[in-house]
Design a protein around this motif. Sequence first.
Motif, short mmCIF file in Angstrom:
data_model
loop_
_atom_site.label_atom_id
_atom_site.label_comp_id
_atom_site.label_asym_id
_atom_site.label_seq_id
_atom_site.Cartn_x
_atom_site.Cartn_y
_atom_site.Cartn_z
N SER A 24 9.74 -12.94 -2.28
CA SER A 24 9.51 -11.75 -1.43
C SER A 24 9.12 -10.53 -2.12
O SER A 24 8.52 -9.65 -1.73
CB SER A 24 10.54 -11.57 -0.50
OG SER A 24 11.65 -11.31 -1.15
N GLU A 25 10.09 -10.17 -3.35
CA GLU A 25 9.73 -9.02 -4.14
C GLU A 25 8.65 -8.91 -5.08
O GLU A 25 7.73 -8.14 -5.07
CB GLU A 25 10.99 -9.35 -5.33
CG GLU A 25 12.35 -8.91 -4.89
CD GLU A 25 12.41 -7.34 -4.50
OE1 GLU A 25 11.57 -6.51 -4.76
OE2 GLU A 25 13.46 -7.18 -3.42
N GLN A 26 8.06 -10.45 -5.43
CA GLN A 26 6.64 -10.36 -6.03
C GLN A 26 5.68 -9.97 -4.73
O GLN A 26 4.70 -9.55 -5.08
CB GLN A 26 6.54 -11.66 -6.67
CG GLN A 26 7.46 -11.98 -7.81
CD GLN A 26 7.24 -13.24 -8.36
OE1 GLN A 26 6.28 -14.03 -8.16
NE2 GLN A 26 8.05 -13.64 -9.67
N ILE A 27 5.73 -10.55 -3.63
CA ILE A 27 4.79 -10.37 -2.78
C ILE A 27 4.76 -8.85 -2.29
O ILE A 27 3.60 -8.38 -2.24
CB ILE A 27 5.05 -11.22 -1.41
CG1 ILE A 27 4.83 -12.65 -1.82
CG2 ILE A 27 4.09 -10.92 -0.23
CD1 ILE A 27 5.41 -13.69 -0.72
N LEU A 28 5.86 -8.26 -2.20
CA LEU A 28 5.75 -6.67 -1.83
C LEU A 28 5.31 -5.87 -2.94
O LEU A 28 4.30 -4.94 -2.75
CB LEU A 28 7.06 -6.34 -1.79
CG LEU A 28 8.08 -6.58 -0.17
CD1 LEU A 28 9.27 -6.27 -0.20
CD2 LEU A 28 7.16 -6.13 1.16
N ASP A 29 5.42 -6.48 -4.11
CA ASP A 29 4.82 -5.54 -5.14
C ASP A 29 3.32 -5.72 -5.22
O ASP A 29 2.71 -4.66 -5.59
CB ASP A 29 5.51 -6.13 -6.59
CG ASP A 29 6.85 -5.81 -6.80
OD1 ASP A 29 7.43 -4.66 -6.15
OD2 ASP A 29 7.57 -6.17 -7.75
N TYR A 30 2.75 -7.02 -5.04
CA TYR A 30 1.40 -7.34 -4.90
C TYR A 30 0.88 -6.44 -3.82
O TYR A 30 -0.07 -5.66 -4.09
CB TYR A 30 1.19 -8.66 -4.60
CG TYR A 30 -0.50 -9.13 -4.48
CD1 TYR A 30 -1.16 -8.87 -5.45
CD2 TYR A 30 -0.81 -9.21 -3.28
CE1 TYR A 30 -2.51 -9.59 -5.33
CE2 TYR A 30 -2.22 -9.60 -3.16
CZ TYR A 30 -3.19 -9.64 -3.88
OH TYR A 30 -4.22 -9.83 -3.55
N PHE A 31 1.37 -6.38 -2.56
CA PHE A 31 0.90 -5.50 -1.58
C PHE A 31 0.88 -4.01 -1.68
O PHE A 31 -0.19 -3.44 -1.69
CB PHE A 31 1.72 -5.86 -0.35
CG PHE A 31 1.29 -7.13 0.35
CD1 PHE A 31 0.30 -7.96 0.33
CD2 PHE A 31 2.55 -7.67 1.34
CE1 PHE A 31 -0.19 -8.80 0.90
CE2 PHE A 31 1.97 -8.92 1.95
CZ PHE A 31 0.86 -9.33 1.87
N LYS A 32 2.19 -3.67 -2.42
CA LYS A 32 2.22 -2.07 -2.89
C LYS A 32 1.06 -1.86 -3.89
O LYS A 32 0.39 -0.66 -3.62
CB LYS A 32 3.43 -2.02 -3.45
CG LYS A 32 3.64 -0.65 -3.84
CD LYS A 32 5.11 -0.33 -4.45
CE LYS A 32 5.45 1.20 -4.83
NZ LYS A 32 6.64 1.49 -5.34
N THR A 33 0.80 -2.64 -4.80
CA THR A 33 -0.27 -2.15 -5.77
C THR A 33 -1.47 -2.20 -5.31
O THR A 33 -2.47 -1.33 -5.47
CB THR A 33 -0.38 -3.38 -6.72
OG1 THR A 33 1.04 -3.38 -7.41
CG2 THR A 33 -1.36 -3.15 -7.85
N ASN A 34 -1.87 -3.07 -4.20
CA ASN A 34 -3.29 -3.04 -3.63
C ASN A 34 -3.51 -1.89 -2.75
O ASN A 34 -4.36 -1.28 -2.55
CB ASN A 34 -3.41 -4.23 -2.88
CG ASN A 34 -4.09 -5.56 -3.64
OD1 ASN A 34 -5.13 -5.67 -3.82
ND2 ASN A 34 -2.74 -6.19 -4.02
N VAL A 35 -2.30 -1.57 -1.98
CA VAL A 35 -2.37 -0.20 -0.90
C VAL A 35 -2.49 1.14 -1.97
O VAL A 35 -3.22 1.79 -1.32
CB VAL A 35 -0.80 -0.08 -0.42
CG1 VAL A 35 -0.94 1.22 0.21
CG2 VAL A 35 -0.86 -1.55 0.80
#
Length: 307
Positions: A24-35
Motif C-alpha cells: 500500500s505504501e508503494q502504491i500511494l507513493d506512485y499515485f502521489k508522484t503522478n499527481v
Amino acid sequence: MADSGDIFKPSFAALLHKLDPDDSEQILDYFKTNVLLIREKALLQASVREEKKLLVENARLKNDIADLRVQLQEKNKRKIAKALFAPVPPPAKPAPSLPVRQSDSASPASPVEDRVERPGRRRRGERRARTKSDTLSLGEEPRLDVSRLDIRIGRVLSIRRHPLAETLSVQVVELGEPAPRTVVSKLSQEQDIEELCGNLVVVLCNVRPCKLKGVVSQARLLCCSTSDDNIEMLTPPPGSTPGDRVTFNNYPGEPDRELVSKDRVWEILQPDLQTDGRGVANYKGAWFEVKGKGLCRTPTLTNCFIH
C-alpha cells in the motif's frame, strides 16, 4: 501514509492499506508522484499561455509606439515648416529725430534736450527695428545641392509584386530605424524580384510619403536604367550596414527633414545624378560615398541617369 494526506483522503489510504497491507505504501507513493507531475504540467502549460499573451501584447505596444513616434515626427515637421515659411513682418521705421536749438547763452542743456540727443533711445511703445544681420539670415535663399537629399543604405527584408499593378513591386526595407519602411518601386519585368530579398540598396529617405495604387510608399529606391526593361539598382560598397549615410565630398550640408513638394528639389537635382564610365554614381563629379567603406555604383550600366 501520513505524508499523502494533503493529496489523498485518509479513507482512501486506509482502504488501500486494508486491501494490500504489504504494497500500500508503494502504491500511494506512485499515485502521489503522478499527481504531482500532472500538477506541474498544468502549471507549466498555464505559464506558457501567459507568456504567449504577453509577447502578443508587447508586439502590439511596439507597433503603437512606432505609430505614435511617426505621428509626433510629422507634427514636428509641420510646425517647423510653418515657422520657416511664415511671413516676416517689415522692420519698424525709426522715429525722426527733432532738431536741437542752439541757445545764444552758454546755459546747461535741459533734460528734454538730453533725451532728443540720444539716438539709441526708443520711445515708449516703439518696437525695436530688426537688425540687418537678422533680416539677411531670414531672407537668405536656401542652398540647392545634393546635400539636401537624405540618402542612406537599406536592406530589403521582403519583396512582392504590387497587387494592383504588374509593373510595380512593394519592398519592406530596413534603414536602421525603429521600424522598417514600405517602398513602392518600378522594377524590370525580366528581373527575378526574389533575388533582391536580403540585398543592400541605396534609398532616398526624406521624400514625402505618397500612395501608389493604394499602397503608401515611404521612401525611394535609387536605380539606373537605359530602358523600361533594363533597370539596375545602385549597389552600396562592401561592409555597408542599414542606416549608413551616403555623403558627397564637395557638399557637406545636412539634409532636409522632408523635401517639400512645391520646392521641387528632387526634380531639379535629379538630372545631375548620373553614373560615370566606370558605373560609379556621382553628382556633378562628386561621388556617392559611404565614409570609410567605399563608393556606390551599378553592376553593369554606365553613363546613365539615376532616378
